[in-house]
Design a protein around this motif. Structure first.
Motif, PDB file in Angstrom:
ATOM      1  N   VAL A 155       0.844  -1.198   0.000  1.00  0.00           N
ATOM      2  CA  VAL A 155       0.000   0.000   0.000  1.00  0.00           C
ATOM      3  C   VAL A 155       0.878   1.246   0.000  1.00  0.00           C
ATOM      4  CG1 VAL A 155      -1.682   1.345   1.311  1.00  0.00           C
ATOM      5  CG2 VAL A 155      -1.923  -1.139   1.149  1.00  0.00           C
ATOM      6  N   ASP A 156       0.670   2.111  -0.992  1.00  0.00           N
ATOM      7  CA  ASP A 156       1.411   3.369  -1.069  1.00  0.00           C
ATOM      8  C   ASP A 156       0.923   4.317   0.017  1.00  0.00           C
ATOM      9  OD1 ASP A 156       3.086   5.416  -2.040  1.00  0.00           O
ATOM     10  OD2 ASP A 156       1.468   6.217  -3.276  1.00  0.00           O
ATOM     11  N   PHE A 157       1.840   4.923   0.754  1.00  0.00           N
ATOM     12  CA  PHE A 157       1.422   5.845   1.812  1.00  0.00           C
ATOM     13  C   PHE A 157       2.399   7.005   1.956  1.00  0.00           C
ATOM     14  CE2 PHE A 157       4.297   2.909   3.934  1.00  0.00           C
ATOM     15  CZ  PHE A 157       5.053   3.737   4.753  1.00  0.00           C
ATOM     16  N   THR A 158       1.904   8.082   2.536  1.00  0.00           N
ATOM     17  CA  THR A 158       2.713   9.259   2.841  1.00  0.00           C
ATOM     18  C   THR A 158       2.677   9.495   4.345  1.00  0.00           C
ATOM     19  OG1 THR A 158       2.260  10.311   0.702  1.00  0.00           O
ATOM     20  CG2 THR A 158       2.950  11.750   2.502  1.00  0.00           C
ATOM     21  N   PRO A 159       3.833   9.582   5.013  1.00  0.00           N
ATOM     22  CA  PRO A 159       3.844   9.917   6.440  1.00  0.00           C
ATOM     23  C   PRO A 159       3.301  11.328   6.657  1.00  0.00           C
ATOM     24  CG  PRO A 159       5.964   8.996   5.749  1.00  0.00           C
ATOM     25  CD  PRO A 159       5.188   9.295   4.500  1.00  0.00           C
ATOM     26  N   PHE A 160       2.515  11.495   7.727  1.00  0.00           N
ATOM     27  CA  PHE A 160       1.876  12.783   8.018  1.00  0.00           C
ATOM     28  C   PHE A 160       2.074  13.121   9.491  1.00  0.00           C
ATOM     29  CE2 PHE A 160      -1.796  14.919   9.904  1.00  0.00           C
ATOM     30  CZ  PHE A 160      -1.834  16.089   9.157  1.00  0.00           C
ATOM     31  N   ALA A 161       2.301  14.394   9.776  1.00  0.00           N
ATOM     32  CA  ALA A 161       2.408  14.822  11.174  1.00  0.00           C
ATOM     33  C   ALA A 161       2.104  16.304  11.288  1.00  0.00           C
ATOM     34  CB  ALA A 161       3.793  14.521  11.740  1.00  0.00           C
ATOM     35  N   VAL A 162       1.652  16.690  12.465  1.00  0.00           N
ATOM     36  CA  VAL A 162       1.428  18.094  12.814  1.00  0.00           C
ATOM     37  C   VAL A 162       2.500  18.501  13.812  1.00  0.00           C
ATOM     38  CG1 VAL A 162      -0.189  19.756  13.824  1.00  0.00           C
ATOM     39  CG2 VAL A 162      -1.058  17.850  12.447  1.00  0.00           C
ATOM     40  N   ASN A 163       3.200  19.586  13.517  1.00  0.00           N
ATOM     41  CA  ASN A 163       4.296  20.075  14.370  1.00  0.00           C
ATOM     42  C   ASN A 163       5.279  18.955  14.723  1.00  0.00           C
ATOM     43  OD1 ASN A 163       3.125  22.581  14.327  1.00  0.00           O
ATOM     44  ND2 ASN A 163       2.351  22.520  16.416  1.00  0.00           N
ATOM     45  N   PRO A 164       5.861  18.309  13.718  1.00  0.00           N
ATOM     46  CA  PRO A 164       6.751  17.168  14.001  1.00  0.00           C
ATOM     47  C   PRO A 164       7.993  17.584  14.772  1.00  0.00           C
ATOM     48  CG  PRO A 164       7.001  17.900  11.731  1.00  0.00           C
ATOM     49  CD  PRO A 164       5.828  18.654  12.288  1.00  0.00           C
ATOM     50  N   LYS A 165       8.403  16.732  15.695  1.00  0.00           N
ATOM     51  CA  LYS A 165       9.615  16.964  16.473  1.00  0.00           C
ATOM     52  C   LYS A 165      10.134  15.638  16.985  1.00  0.00           C
ATOM     53  CE  LYS A 165       7.018  17.917  20.756  1.00  0.00           C
ATOM     54  NZ  LYS A 165       5.652  17.819  20.200  1.00  0.00           N
ATOM     55  N   GLY A 166      11.337  15.650  17.536  1.00  0.00           N
ATOM     56  CA  GLY A 166      11.902  14.489  18.211  1.00  0.00           C
ATOM     57  C   GLY A 166      11.735  13.200  17.453  1.00  0.00           C
ATOM     58  N   PRO A 167      11.103  12.190  18.093  1.00  0.00           N
ATOM     59  CA  PRO A 167      11.015  10.857  17.486  1.00  0.00           C
ATOM     60  C   PRO A 167      10.149  10.804  16.231  1.00  0.00           C
ATOM     61  CG  PRO A 167       9.708  10.969  19.496  1.00  0.00           C
ATOM     62  CD  PRO A 167      10.503  12.228  19.435  1.00  0.00           C
ATOM     63  N   ILE A 168       9.289  11.797  16.020  1.00  0.00           N
ATOM     64  CA  ILE A 168       8.536  11.822  14.758  1.00  0.00           C
ATOM     65  C   ILE A 168       9.498  12.061  13.600  1.00  0.00           C
ATOM     66  CG2 ILE A 168       6.790  13.036  13.413  1.00  0.00           C
ATOM     67  CD1 ILE A 168       5.309  13.634  15.995  1.00  0.00           C
ATOM     68  N   LEU A 169      10.375  13.027  13.762  1.00  0.00           N
ATOM     69  CA  LEU A 169      11.327  13.346  12.703  1.00  0.00           C
ATOM     70  C   LEU A 169      12.299  12.202  12.461  1.00  0.00           C
ATOM     71  CD1 LEU A 169      12.083  17.057  13.676  1.00  0.00           C
ATOM     72  CD2 LEU A 169      10.699  16.271  11.745  1.00  0.00           C
ATOM     73  N   THR A 170      12.822  11.610  13.546  1.00  0.00           N
ATOM     74  CA  THR A 170      13.777  10.520  13.363  1.00  0.00           C
ATOM     75  C   THR A 170      13.096   9.287  12.779  1.00  0.00           C
ATOM     76  OG1 THR A 170      13.467   9.904  15.706  1.00  0.00           O
ATOM     77  CG2 THR A 170      15.344  11.308  15.175  1.00  0.00           C
ATOM     78  N   SER A 171      11.842   9.057  13.158  1.00  0.00           N
ATOM     79  CA  SER A 171      11.109   7.916  12.603  1.00  0.00           C
ATOM     80  C   SER A 171      10.847   8.103  11.118  1.00  0.00           C
ATOM     81  CB  SER A 171       9.788   7.718  13.355  1.00  0.00           C
ATOM     82  OG  SER A 171      10.000   7.343  14.694  1.00  0.00           O
ATOM     83  N   VAL A 172      10.421   9.302  10.728  1.00  0.00           N
ATOM     84  CA  VAL A 172      10.151   9.563   9.311  1.00  0.00           C
ATOM     85  C   VAL A 172      11.434   9.451   8.490  1.00  0.00           C
ATOM     86  CG1 VAL A 172       9.415  11.321   7.657  1.00  0.00           C
ATOM     87  CG2 VAL A 172       8.079  10.930   9.733  1.00  0.00           C
TER      88      VAL A 172
END
Length: 443
Positions: A155-172
């Motif tokens: 399944v094609d997907f795009t990661p999405f976040a609001v005000n990304p920081k910390g582990p969101i950025l490293t995970s993406v």
């Protein structure tokens, strides 16, 4: 004087991607700003479906300002809502703020009055969206398990976040796909007043907020489904208050998922789907799936204490909060000891000071913590497994809770509970074809 909360009709500029939301609480005025990616199709931004979702987003974002005084009246005379949409808004302001009411001892259930213009249009908008998936990433284990499942079933997907920081950025970064990010700027005066005497503060339904923001992006940039990563245990509440169960994770619950999915579908003529990919699973089952791969071990975190509104440059795990303790507990039965200790930096089950927190998680004392943690019996079942596990049975906390655990639940109930944790539920909202593919891979 009767206090009231008013919501103005929001605005959106497709040229710069700025959406503005204005609110009035008695004689106070607030404005919140969302920064969406620029370059959206102006025609999509002017469509009735997008306009409807923008209006609904104004209501959901408004909880942050409403809770300063939590008045009984909410008014939006310039916004049209159907009766179903009004019921959705009331649900967000009642159950979505349930923890806030309970912890501030405010009786609001069944007492809120919402006044809007009536949307009596029966014709649904005609809309076509590409078959693409928007996947909110929280930086924790759950959304990363969704990443692996969607990747494996193609399944094609795009990661999405609001005000990304910390582990969101490293995970993406570790995911390796171009993300779609939104900036959310809360009114500074609201934040200041929330710390002042005479004003309330507390938990808001962040999943509902981020989901509505995601819906705006789905329409503007072409995604036909928003896929959440909420597990089945999110539906379990914390305490009874004001005649109703209150749940820290209400906007992650199956009940809310079905409600918001219906609202988003109706607003888009059935074009936009919304569901949780992990709804069939317990937290323990998700932990077992996470252990199958190691590429996110050094980048993810489920610790809320170290990642608040303003971010934090400290370690990924504080090791002291209920969330850290719960995640450690559910990983321990499935993950090699050395790997788990490397992730957390220390053994949380061998520190006697942590025992009270673990007792709360497993129902041996107090109440279920106001955190995104799993079911009480699930935690107890994981503890039971550890009492018989060569890697963990001698640790201080495991030895400390063992006798009371067996006395309260009994071995037979704990064995059944662990088996149930590892049995997938059929109570979910996943499209059948996708559900079958994911289930086949997750065996």
């Amino acid at each position: 004087m009767t206090e009231s909360f008013s919501i103005d009709r929001p605005s959106f500029d497709p040229q710069n991607g700025e959406a503005r939301f204005s609110y009035r609480l008695n004689d106070l005025s607030f404005t919140e700003v969302l920064g969406l990616p620029s370059g959206a199709d102006a025609a999509k931004a002017e469509s009735p479906a997008f306009r409807k979702l923008l209006d609904l987003t104004a209501f959901v974002l408004g909880v942050s300002y409403f809770k300063l005084r939590a008045p009984f009246e909410i008014a939006a005379p310039d916004i049209k809502l159907t009766e179903a949409e009004k019921a959705f808004v009331i649900d967000v302001y009642e159950n979505g703020l349930g923890e806030f009411y309970a912890r501030n001892d405010l009786a609001r259930f069944g007492r809120l009055k919402l006044t809007t213009a009536l949307d009596s249009e029966t014709q649904k908008p005609t809309l076509s969206l590409p078959e693409r998936t928007l996947l909110p990433i929280g930086g924790g284990k759950d959304s990363l398990v969704s990443v692996e499942l969607l990747s494996h079933v193609g399944v094609d997907f795009t990661p999405f976040a609001v005000n990304p920081k910390g582990p969101i950025l490293t995970s993406v970064d570790a995911i390796g796909r171009a993300p779609l990010y939104v900036t959310r700027t809360l009114d500074a005066e609201m934040i200041r007043l929330g710390k002042e005497p005479g004003y309330y503060n507390g938990h808001v339904p962040s999943t509902a907020i981020n989901s509505m923001i995601a819906s705006l992006c789905a329409l503007l940039f072409g995604y036909d489904q928003i896929v959440l990563s909420n597990e089945r245990s999110a539906s379990e509440g914390n305490i009874e208050f004001d005649g109703r169960e209150t749940n820290h994770q209400y906007s992650k619950s199956l009940g809310f998922e079905l409600l918001i999915a219906d609202v988003l579908s109706n607003a888009t003529g059935g074009a936009l789907k919304y569901f949780s990919l992990l709804r069939p699973y317990s937290e323990a089952r998700i932990a077992s799936l996470f252990t199958r791969g190691g590429r996110f071990d050094s980048v993810f975190s489920s610790c809320n204490r170290n990642f608040r509104l303003n971010g934090n440059d400290g370690p990924l795990w504080c090791g002291e909060c209920p969330k850290c303790h719960f995640v450690f507990l559910i990983f321990a039965p499935f993950m090699a000891r050395d790997r788990l200790l490397k992730i957390f930096g220390k053994n949380l089950l061998d520190e006697p000071a942590n025992e009270h927190s673990f007792r709360e998680l497993s129902g041996l004392t107090g109440q279920k913590p106001w955190e995104c943690v799993g079911e009480i019996l699930e935690a107890a079942a994981c503890f039971y497994t550890l009492t018989r596990h060569a890697d963990w049975h001698q640790d201080a906390v495991v030895r400390g809770v063992k006798a009371d655990l067996f006395a309260q639940y009994g071995e037979e109930q704990l064995q059944r509970a662990m088996a149930e944790c590892l049995t997938d539920s059929h109570d979910h909202h996943i499209p059948p074809a996708l559900a079958a593919k994911v289930a086949a891979h997750a065996v």
